[in-house]
Design a protein around this motif. Sequence first.
Motif, mmCIF file in Angstrom:
data_model
loop_
_atom_site.group_PDB
_atom_site.id
_atom_site.type_symbol
_atom_site.label_atom_id
_atom_site.label_comp_id
_atom_site.label_asym_id
_atom_site.label_seq_id
_atom_site.Cartn_x
_atom_site.Cartn_y
_atom_site.Cartn_z
ATOM 1 N N LYS A 195 0.815 -1.211 0.000
ATOM 2 C CA LYS A 195 0.000 0.000 0.000
ATOM 3 C C LYS A 195 0.859 1.275 0.000
ATOM 4 O O LYS A 195 2.080 1.228 0.045
ATOM 5 N N ASP A 196 0.174 2.422 -0.039
ATOM 6 C CA ASP A 196 0.824 3.709 -0.273
ATOM 7 C C ASP A 196 1.843 4.112 0.780
ATOM 8 O O ASP A 196 2.692 4.963 0.518
ATOM 9 N N ASN A 197 1.767 3.572 1.995
ATOM 10 C CA ASN A 197 2.713 3.997 3.032
ATOM 11 C C ASN A 197 4.045 3.249 2.941
ATOM 12 O O ASN A 197 4.892 3.391 3.815
ATOM 13 N N PHE A 198 4.252 2.481 1.877
ATOM 14 C CA PHE A 198 5.506 1.763 1.654
ATOM 15 C C PHE A 198 6.295 2.423 0.525
ATOM 16 O O PHE A 198 5.716 2.898 -0.459
ATOM 17 N N VAL A 199 7.618 2.426 0.661
ATOM 18 C CA VAL A 199 8.462 3.025 -0.361
ATOM 19 C C VAL A 199 8.345 2.265 -1.684
ATOM 20 O O VAL A 199 8.594 2.823 -2.763
ATOM 21 N N HIS A 200 7.940 1.009 -1.626
ATOM 22 C CA HIS A 200 7.737 0.228 -2.851
ATOM 23 C C HIS A 200 6.703 0.889 -3.772
ATOM 24 O O HIS A 200 6.837 0.847 -4.996
ATOM 25 N N ARG A 201 5.680 1.482 -3.157
ATOM 26 C CA ARG A 201 4.658 2.128 -3.983
ATOM 27 C C ARG A 201 5.232 3.378 -4.649
ATOM 28 O O ARG A 201 4.870 3.702 -5.786
ATOM 29 N N GLN A 202 6.147 4.077 -3.961
ATOM 30 C CA GLN A 202 6.835 5.204 -4.579
ATOM 31 C C GLN A 202 7.628 4.740 -5.801
ATOM 32 O O GLN A 202 7.619 5.388 -6.851
ATOM 33 N N ALA A 203 8.327 3.624 -5.647
ATOM 34 C CA ALA A 203 9.120 3.087 -6.755
ATOM 35 C C ALA A 203 8.218 2.705 -7.918
ATOM 36 O O ALA A 203 8.552 2.943 -9.087
ATOM 37 N N PHE A 204 7.067 2.117 -7.608
ATOM 38 C CA PHE A 204 6.122 1.713 -8.654
ATOM 39 C C PHE A 204 5.643 2.938 -9.433
ATOM 40 O O PHE A 204 5.610 2.937 -10.672
ATOM 41 N N ARG A 205 5.295 4.014 -8.700
ATOM 42 C CA ARG A 205 4.827 5.228 -9.368
ATOM 43 C C ARG A 205 5.949 5.868 -10.186
ATOM 44 O O ARG A 205 5.721 6.380 -11.290
ATOM 45 N N GLN A 206 7.170 5.851 -9.626
ATOM 46 C CA GLN A 206 8.306 6.443 -10.339
ATOM 47 C C GLN A 206 8.562 5.721 -11.653
ATOM 48 O O GLN A 206 8.738 6.355 -12.704
#
Length: 294
Positions: A195-206
């Motif tokens: 979910k959004d509170n994980f840095v993985h989601r940032q990487a996915f969006r990037q």
Amino acid sequence: MNIKDLQYYVSLTQLKNFSLVAAQFHVSQPTISAAIRRLETELKTQLLIRANPHLPVALTTTGIQVQRHANQILLEHQLMCQEVAHTTTDQLVIGMPPIIEINYFPRIASQLPQALFSQIQPISQGSLAALKGLKNGQLDLAVLAYLNEFTDTTIQLTTFDTQSFSIVVPTDDPLATNSQLQFRSLRHQHFVALKDNFVHRQAFRQLSHQNHVRPTIVFESNEIGSILNMVRQHVGIALLSNAVQLPAGLQRLPLTPTFNVGVAYRHSMTFSPTQADLIQRLTAAFQSVDWHAY
């Protein structure tokens, strides 16, 4: 200046209504009005535009200035109370994403004295939530994951590991035969994601933004085990850091950006000698491991 008066005022600037603020704090409306008058008298200025009592509250120019400063004062007050409470008991409240709690912390636990575990209170949450908790004083320390570069100057960060991201797929998935993989080629794939509170989601969006694609996320969770199980059941593929240990039946296809992990605390924090010793021991333990050997 009364902290409670500032709390009433900040709430009033947000809710724009005296009755709602009174209900929020379980006090009478005249109590809120009296608090605003005290602030105006002390600061020798008018904070509110009182043209029509039936319209939402509007702020004067000085009212906007006071709102900004009051928010900072209340944050500092909150930080002070929480820091003192934790320091008095020589405790450390530590935020850790589940991936770090599962894949990193157990590997250093044997290096730490058993007494240390009674002095830390771990909080399991994603890196973005942990950073927010660190900044607002809910946490004393955090083990954070971040992408590529960390630029928050209010936080002292000691990085101890850097890993790549990978696409995780079942070993019998057609994608598993690829020796090279471009994220843009996954635009029609279904993903399962943290979910959004994980840095993985940032990487996915990037990666999605860089490659001008919008892959479909069919399932999301806060639990890494759920994500791995869904991949294994062919519900979707996942973008995960190489720090995640994969069970049998799954394999990685490497990608960028990098997944970095470090120990973080507020620059402004003053630790007790016991707390400082705990932080030194934890940081040294994390730095002593060759994480790429696992």
